[in-house]
Design a protein around this motif. Structure first.
Motif, PDB file in Angstrom:
ATOM      1  N   VAL A  94       0.784  -1.250   0.000  1.00 29.43           N
ATOM      2  CA  VAL A  94       0.000   0.000   0.000  1.00 29.43           C
ATOM      3  C   VAL A  94       0.812   1.294   0.000  1.00 29.43           C
ATOM      4  CG1 VAL A  94      -1.937  -1.160   1.161  1.00 29.43           C
ATOM      5  CG2 VAL A  94      -0.350   0.204   2.520  1.00 29.43           C
ATOM      6  N   ALA A 154       1.249   3.082  13.177  1.00 27.39           N
ATOM      7  CA  ALA A 154       2.087   3.868  14.091  1.00 27.39           C
ATOM      8  C   ALA A 154       2.306   3.096  15.385  1.00 27.39           C
ATOM      9  CB  ALA A 154       1.439   5.230  14.370  1.00 27.39           C
ATOM     10  N   GLU A 173      -6.315  -1.402  22.197  1.00 29.01           N
ATOM     11  CA  GLU A 173      -7.015  -1.167  20.937  1.00 29.01           C
ATOM     12  C   GLU A 173      -8.522  -1.124  21.192  1.00 29.01           C
ATOM     13  OE1 GLU A 173      -6.566  -0.418  17.601  1.00 29.01           O
ATOM     14  OE2 GLU A 173      -8.750  -0.568  17.619  1.00 29.01           O
ATOM     15  N   ARG A 190      -7.326  -5.305  -1.680  1.00 25.74           N
ATOM     16  CA  ARG A 190      -6.083  -4.545  -1.788  1.00 25.74           C
ATOM     17  C   ARG A 190      -5.084  -4.989  -0.723  1.00 25.74           C
ATOM     18  NH1 ARG A 190      -4.364   0.698  -1.460  1.00 25.74           N
ATOM     19  NH2 ARG A 190      -6.087   1.653  -0.352  1.00 25.74           N
ATOM     20  N   VAL A 216      -9.417   3.821  25.263  1.00 26.22           N
ATOM     21  CA  VAL A 216      -8.756   4.757  26.177  1.00 26.22           C
ATOM     22  C   VAL A 216      -9.522   6.082  26.096  1.00 26.22           C
ATOM     23  CG1 VAL A 216      -6.619   6.027  26.653  1.00 26.22           C
ATOM     24  CG2 VAL A 216      -6.550   3.593  26.039  1.00 26.22           C
ATOM     25  N   ASP A 436      -1.501   9.381  12.084  1.00 29.16           N
ATOM     26  CA  ASP A 436      -2.591  10.275  11.663  1.00 29.16           C
ATOM     27  C   ASP A 436      -3.108  11.159  12.790  1.00 29.16           C
ATOM     28  OD1 ASP A 436      -2.403   9.177   9.164  1.00 29.16           O
ATOM     29  OD2 ASP A 436      -4.433   8.364   9.108  1.00 29.16           O
ATOM     30  N   VAL A 444       0.444   5.177   5.513  1.00 25.59           N
ATOM     31  CA  VAL A 444       0.919   4.112   6.393  1.00 25.59           C
ATOM     32  C   VAL A 444       2.395   4.335   6.730  1.00 25.59           C
ATOM     33  CG1 VAL A 444       1.435   1.633   6.444  1.00 25.59           C
ATOM     34  CG2 VAL A 444      -0.755   2.431   5.524  1.00 25.59           C
TER      35      VAL A 444
HETATM   36  P1  FAD Z   1      -4.860   4.056  12.296  1.00 23.72           P
HETATM   37  O1  FAD Z   1      -4.479   3.105  11.228  1.00 23.72           O
HETATM   38  O2  FAD Z   1      -6.101   4.854  12.109  1.00 23.72           O
HETATM   39  O3  FAD Z   1      -4.978   3.243  13.664  1.00 23.72           O
HETATM   40  C1  FAD Z   1      -5.454   3.852  14.832  1.00 23.72           C
HETATM   41  C2  FAD Z   1      -5.982   2.794  15.764  1.00 23.72           C
HETATM   42  O4  FAD Z   1      -6.260   3.398  17.025  1.00 23.72           O
HETATM   43  C3  FAD Z   1      -7.293   2.172  15.294  1.00 23.72           C
HETATM   44  O5  FAD Z   1      -7.193   0.769  15.350  1.00 23.72           O
HETATM   45  C4  FAD Z   1      -8.325   2.696  16.285  1.00 23.72           C
HETATM   46  O6  FAD Z   1      -9.381   1.768  16.519  1.00 23.72           O
HETATM   47  C5  FAD Z   1      -7.467   2.873  17.533  1.00 23.72           C
HETATM   48  N1  FAD Z   1      -8.025   3.849  18.468  1.00 23.72           N
HETATM   49  C6  FAD Z   1      -8.543   5.071  18.187  1.00 23.72           C
HETATM   50  N2  FAD Z   1      -8.946   5.679  19.308  1.00 23.72           N
HETATM   51  C7  FAD Z   1      -8.677   4.819  20.328  1.00 23.72           C
HETATM   52  C8  FAD Z   1      -8.875   4.879  21.735  1.00 23.72           C
HETATM   53  N3  FAD Z   1      -9.433   5.965  22.315  1.00 23.72           N
HETATM   54  N4  FAD Z   1      -8.494   3.812  22.494  1.00 23.72           N
HETATM   55  C9  FAD Z   1      -7.924   2.717  21.914  1.00 23.72           C
HETATM   56  N5  FAD Z   1      -7.731   2.610  20.584  1.00 23.72           N
HETATM   57  C10 FAD Z   1      -8.091   3.658  19.806  1.00 23.72           C
HETATM   58  N6  FAD Z   1      -2.179   4.948   3.268  1.00 23.72           N
HETATM   59  C11 FAD Z   1      -1.247   4.465   2.418  1.00 23.72           C
HETATM   60  O7  FAD Z   1      -0.051   4.635   2.663  1.00 23.72           O
HETATM   61  N7  FAD Z   1      -1.598   3.779   1.297  1.00 23.72           N
HETATM   62  C12 FAD Z   1      -2.894   3.498   1.010  1.00 23.72           C
HETATM   63  O8  FAD Z   1      -3.166   2.876  -0.013  1.00 23.72           O
HETATM   64  C13 FAD Z   1      -3.904   3.962   1.900  1.00 23.72           C
HETATM   65  N8  FAD Z   1      -5.216   3.686   1.691  1.00 23.72           N
HETATM   66  C14 FAD Z   1      -6.135   4.067   2.620  1.00 23.72           C
HETATM   67  C15 FAD Z   1      -7.461   3.661   2.450  1.00 23.72           C
HETATM   68  C16 FAD Z   1      -8.407   3.985   3.394  1.00 23.72           C
HETATM   69  C17 FAD Z   1      -9.814   3.512   3.202  1.00 23.72           C
HETATM   70  C18 FAD Z   1      -8.055   4.784   4.521  1.00 23.72           C
HETATM   71  C19 FAD Z   1      -9.097   5.189   5.537  1.00 23.72           C
HETATM   72  C20 FAD Z   1      -6.756   5.202   4.690  1.00 23.72           C
HETATM   73  C21 FAD Z   1      -5.785   4.819   3.755  1.00 23.72           C
HETATM   74  N9  FAD Z   1      -4.452   5.173   3.921  1.00 23.72           N
HETATM   75  C22 FAD Z   1      -3.496   4.709   3.038  1.00 23.72           C
HETATM   76  C23 FAD Z   1      -4.012   5.968   5.082  1.00 23.72           C
HETATM   77  C24 FAD Z   1      -3.411   5.066   6.168  1.00 23.72           C
HETATM   78  O9  FAD Z   1      -4.182   3.911   6.325  1.00 23.72           O
HETATM   79  C25 FAD Z   1      -3.269   5.826   7.462  1.00 23.72           C
HETATM   80  O10 FAD Z   1      -2.455   6.960   7.221  1.00 23.72           O
HETATM   81  C26 FAD Z   1      -2.619   4.960   8.549  1.00 23.72           C
HETATM   82  O11 FAD Z   1      -3.371   3.797   8.793  1.00 23.72           O
HETATM   83  C27 FAD Z   1      -2.448   5.755   9.837  1.00 23.72           C
HETATM   84  O12 FAD Z   1      -1.944   4.905  10.817  1.00 23.72           O
HETATM   85  P2  FAD Z   1      -2.159   5.203  12.377  1.00 23.72           P
HETATM   86  O13 FAD Z   1      -1.475   4.098  13.079  1.00 23.72           O
HETATM   87  O14 FAD Z   1      -1.775   6.590  12.660  1.00 23.72           O
HETATM   88  O15 FAD Z   1      -3.742   5.133  12.607  1.00 23.72           O
END
Ligand code: FAD
Length: 467
Positions: A94, A154, A173, A190, A216, A436, A444
């Motif tokens: 991805v 992350a 989580e 995908r 949390v 994010d 990602v």
């Molecule tokens: P996330 O992946 O959002 O993970 C955050 C986690 O924290 C989640 O599991 C959530 O449930 C958990 N959480 C939230 N609040 C709490 C809480 N209060 N207590 C406990 N847990 C909590 N990026 C790419 O590089 N390539 C792609 O092709 C791509 N396609 C995408 C397609 C879609 C449909 C989406 C929505 C995004 C896409 N992205 C893509 C972006 C990418 O997925 C994100 O930038 C990335 O996942 C961010 O990672 P993260 O760990 O910051 O957050």
């Protein structure tokens, strides 16, 4: 030394034909064979100053792993990648490689770059076929405890880096599955969910504890976590969808992409009634937006049985933020692009279901703050598009729950948690954030890159006590 013969094009990726794949959820590309992988890796020019590595936010030793693949040493290649990247089967699939490693490949000046993403994916899949992964030897426990909130890229990266240096890590989580957007957002065709599971299990097999169904902010606050843990990392993503603020957004059949994809992917609505989550199955589905999320929604709509799946995007194709490969796959599958079009209202029938999207036509004006040309509405250009389902995919911001329950955590525009980008420290002592939640919706690999910066800074904080 004899000059290397240049092969101008990437080894083609075998993939499922478009007319077949819109009737199933199986992954689109099949992946390289070992022979194809070795041939592709041999295209590397072995530059003295490799640009590809500079383009990688997690610093994978790309020339090193390409050389090992070219020699057929796939075990060596995957071990080398995993020194800096805990999720290679995910990023190989991805990552926007065209803007990162492959975008900096020396071949790019005249030819197609080396298929670095495809090769990363190949060695990760190859390893999975050989049986359980090799678990690296870990140092003795340091006795320090870190809570990671969120199991997206992350959080998983922070956990992997910290466990490797002997700290105890617990991931909390909110959902019943780990992986963040990788499981609830990006569709199976995908990114197969078994792959995300495998990579999360790898991190857990090194000793990371995973607590699911734990929100949390309600089950425990950040302050309560700090009583039990020496540091907290917030990797909670940006799961709060944006709306357009136009009339009709509360009609039946109107979804945020977040809800639409979560229903379809995580809750398996496509298997309704075997799985008990329903989803509106429209004949004509309109998706508003031009990013990866919009492409995923539009392609999911086809697999849910839509006869027509139409993207409505306010700028032109050149400004679309989606990866080129995703736009190409969507087009191959029959998604129609209605460009330079801005929705202004959704009109419903007497039963409250969305039936028409009213739009204006745009022309492109001067570039805006994003550097892309601004859409300017053409006066009196209103028209309507018939629809059964409308999916809004125009962006998202972090959920406000944690900032609301953590008064001394500073947040900025759109609710992003404010961090020092060299350490990912927040305004609150002992609390770090990345991905994010700190950038707003990004990628990602950027989330993983920030996770790596945070892990190094957390280690520093735990070992020195200096904030
Ligand atoms: P996330 O992946 O959002 O993970 C955050 C986690 O924290 C989640 O599991 C959530 O449930 C958990 N959480 C939230 N609040 C709490 C809480 N209060 N207590 C406990 N847990 C909590 N990026 C790419 O590089 N390539 C792609 O092709 C791509 N396609 C995408 C397609 C879609 C449909 C989406 C929505 C995004 C896409 N992205 C893509 C972006 C990418 O997925 C994100 O930038 C990335 O996942 C961010 O990672 P993260 O760990 O910051 O957050």
């Amino acid at each position: 030394m004899a000059k290397k013969q240049i092969i101008p094009k990437k080894m083609p990726m075998p993939e499922q034909p478009a007319d077949e794949r819109i009737h199933n959820y199986n992954e689109v590309p099949y992946g390289y064979t070992p022979e194809q992988a070795m041939a592709e890796a041999q295209r590397c020019l072995e530059c003295a100053k490799p640009g590809c590595m500079q383009g990688c936010p997690v610093g994978i030793n790309i020339p090193g792993f390409l050389q090992l693949v070219s020699l057929g040493d796939f075990r060596g290649a995957i071990n080398l990648i995993k020194e800096t990247n805990a999720l290679p089967a995910v990023t190989g699939r991805v990552c926007p490689q065209e803007d990162q490693c492959e975008g900096k490949c020396a071949l790019c000046k005249k030819y197609e770059p080396v298929g670095i993403g495809r090769l990363e994916r190949f060695v990760a899949d190859w390893e999975a076929q050989q049986g359980p992964p090799t678990i690296p030897e870990l140092p003795p426990p340091t006795g320090k405890r870190v809570a990671v909130v969120g199991s997206g890229p992350a959080g998983v990266t922070v956990a992997a880096d910290l466990i490797r240096i002997g700290h105890h890590v617990t991931i909390f989580e909110a959902l019943h599955e780990a992986g963040g957007v990788l499981v609830y957002g990006i569709p199976e065709f995908r990114l197969p969910k078994a792959i995300v599971k495998r990579e999360v299990e790898y991190v857990c097999s090194m000793g990371v504890k995973l607590v699911k169904d734990f929100v949390v902010g309600t089950a425990a606050t950040v302050d309560e976590l700090l009583e039990e843990f020496d540091a907290v990392f917030l990797g909670t993503g940006a799961g709060l969808p944006w709306f357009l603020g136009i009339p009709g957004e509360n009609l039946n059949g109107v979804y945020s992409a977040n809800e639409y994809l979560t229903r379809a992917n995580l809750m398996k609505a496509y298997k309704f009634p075997e799985y008990d989550t329903p989803i509106a199955l429209g004949q004509r589905v309109l998706t508003i937006g031009g990013g990866n999320v919009a492409m995923d929604s539009a392609r999911t709509a086809l697999r849910l049985g839509a006869k027509e799946s139409i993207i409505v995007y306010r700028r032109s194709r050149d400004e679309m933020p989606a990866r080129k490969e995703e736009v190409h796959h969507a087009e191959q599958e029959g998604v129609v692009f209605n460009l330079l079009t801005t929705p202004v209202a959704i009109h419903g029938d007497k039963n409250g279901w969305a039936k028409e999207l009213e739009c204006t036509r745009n022309e492109l004006g001067e570039p805006d703050a994003s550097g892309r040309r601004r859409p300017v509405p053409i006066p009196n250009s209103n028209f309507r598009i018939a629809c059964d389902v409308v999916v809004l995919s125009i962006g998202q911001s972090p959920n406000p729950l944690i900032p609301k329950t953590t008064p001394d955590l500073a947040v900025g525009k759109y609710g992003v948690v404010k961090v020092d980008d060299k350490t990912m420290k927040t305004s609150k002592r002992g609390v770090f954030a990345g991905g994010d939640v700190a950038t707003g919706g990004a990628t990602v690999i950027l989330a993983m890159g920030q996770g790596k910066i945070a892990a190094a800074a957390i280690h520093q904080y735990l070992t020195t006590g200096v904030w």
